[in-house]
Design an enzyme around this catalytic site. Sequence first.
Site, short mmCIF file in Angstrom:
data_model
loop_
_atom_site.label_atom_id
_atom_site.label_comp_id
_atom_site.label_asym_id
_atom_site.label_seq_id
_atom_site.Cartn_x
_atom_site.Cartn_y
_atom_site.Cartn_z
N GLU A 92 0.80 -1.23 0.00
CA GLU A 92 0.00 0.00 0.00
C GLU A 92 0.83 1.29 0.00
OE1 GLU A 92 -2.77 -0.23 3.26
OE2 GLU A 92 -3.75 -2.04 2.48
N GLU A 117 -6.17 -10.76 -0.90
CA GLU A 117 -6.96 -10.52 0.32
C GLU A 117 -8.46 -10.45 -0.01
OE1 GLU A 117 -5.44 -7.14 2.54
OE2 GLU A 117 -3.37 -7.65 2.06
C1 XIL Z 1 -6.02 -6.22 8.69
C2 XIL Z 1 -6.32 -7.38 9.62
O1 XIL Z 1 -7.27 -8.22 9.01
C3 XIL Z 1 -6.85 -6.89 10.94
O2 XIL Z 1 -6.99 -7.97 11.86
C4 XIL Z 1 -5.91 -5.83 11.51
O3 XIL Z 1 -6.48 -5.29 12.70
C5 XIL Z 1 -5.66 -4.73 10.52
O4 XIL Z 1 -5.17 -5.29 9.32
N1 XIL Z 1 -4.89 -4.62 3.97
C6 XIL Z 1 -3.87 -5.42 4.42
C7 XIL Z 1 -4.07 -6.30 5.60
O5 XIL Z 1 -2.81 -5.50 3.76
O6 XIL Z 1 -2.90 -6.51 6.32
C8 XIL Z 1 -5.15 -5.75 6.50
O7 XIL Z 1 -5.38 -6.70 7.54
C9 XIL Z 1 -6.39 -5.45 5.73
C10 XIL Z 1 -6.13 -4.43 4.66
#
Ligand code: XIL
Length: 418
Positions: free
Chosen positions: A147, A276
């Site tokens: 990101e 994701e």
């Molecule tokens: C999220 C997790 O799912 C949560 O448990 C945590 O509190 C915050 O992060 N993009 C990403 C992930 O790359 O690492 C994130 O994961 C969600 C958004």
Amino acid sequence: MKHLLISLGLVVVAQTSAQTLKTLADARGIHIGAAVTFPGSPAVYDTTLNREFNGIVCENAMKFGSIMTGENSFSYTGADAIVNFGVARGMFVRGHNFLWHKQMPSWFSSTSYTPSRDSTFRMMKKYINAVMTHFKGKINEWDIVNEAVARDSVGMRPGTGAFAADQNSKWALLTDAANHNYDYIDSAFAYARRADSTVLLVYNDYDCEGMGKKSNMVYNIVSGLKSKGLVDVIGLQCHFYVGPSTSGSNGAWVPSELVTNFQRLAALGLRISLTEVDVRIQTSPAPDAALLALQRDGYKTLMSICLAQPACKSFFTWGVNDAQSWVPGSFSGYGVALLFDNTSSGSPATFTRKGTYLGVQEALLATTNLRGLRANGLRLIPLDAHSRGFDLRGRNLSVFPYNPNFVIRKSITSQHKQ
Ligand code: XIL
């Protein structure tokens, strides 16, 4: 559901519901995985993972803040449990992630931590070397930078100023990124390539799955990295929503744009990983049948697009079951975004498959493109298989002698200037 297939006078009864996602994905050369927080709690979680997935990634346990507890101390307990679980089952193991603007260790995010640019690069290299060495031979692909481009297509994530505090990147701040064309990104990849040349290196981001300004910026970043032999995979997060639109641009779902973007990314020679995936819908008021059907179709379409693009190798959902999903906590009024719900049944118990699961299963069953069996276990890639690796001064990484004090960076050019 039973399908009757009549061929050459033979009647074959195919019990589609008996074919797990893992079985189907294995035969189609797809890594279907899930982010997990702690396998083994509850036991049903493991059962579902074992039965349905051939890939795994730590939801939080491998992040900077979880791993690097101090400037000279590392904690691997949580990550080891998940990574070893995956390795023991021959799963495709994703590493997530090295450099992100969130979930940093407190010593790093502290306002009193203000090392020089040089010291920052040295620390970054130490961090990447240590963690990659610890997991050597266990991780298949690794999100090196996560990101780096800001949300809503505003631009590169700056060191300070432009956004709410948690949207700025301390990596950008400490390396004076804007004045050095975000060379912390290239450097992180160069350090990672050097630390373990057998791991596929990934640039991972969200809101860049379709076409648009942010997607173009991400394309420019990965095409620059690829030309230096520093990146192998584009990770598209795929946090989507379907249904009535929300404010903000996050997660807009435009399937035709995905096809176009996947094509141009594949043309760079990159693999594509959907890293994701979740498709959230409104939960208040409760979703009606039409909305649930739209969500199911969203999952099916996304898997179909991946299967139709040979470069698309991985489809990872961000969690296994709705109760453990990050969605309700992060998107107020939204949820039920995953493939399994929270009820369990059977012995051993498993989570209940949802319509979204059936959508993914249908897409897998429908494809005629069997890419061959997925290789079990680790697929190590010798350095020669990469395009030649260069550091940011143009020196060939494979022959340049390793110097622990050497800081990789590049001089200012207009490349990556947005
Ligand atoms: C999220 C997790 O799912 C949560 O448990 C945590 O509190 C915050 O992060 N993009 C990403 C992930 O790359 O690492 C994130 O994961 C969600 C958004």
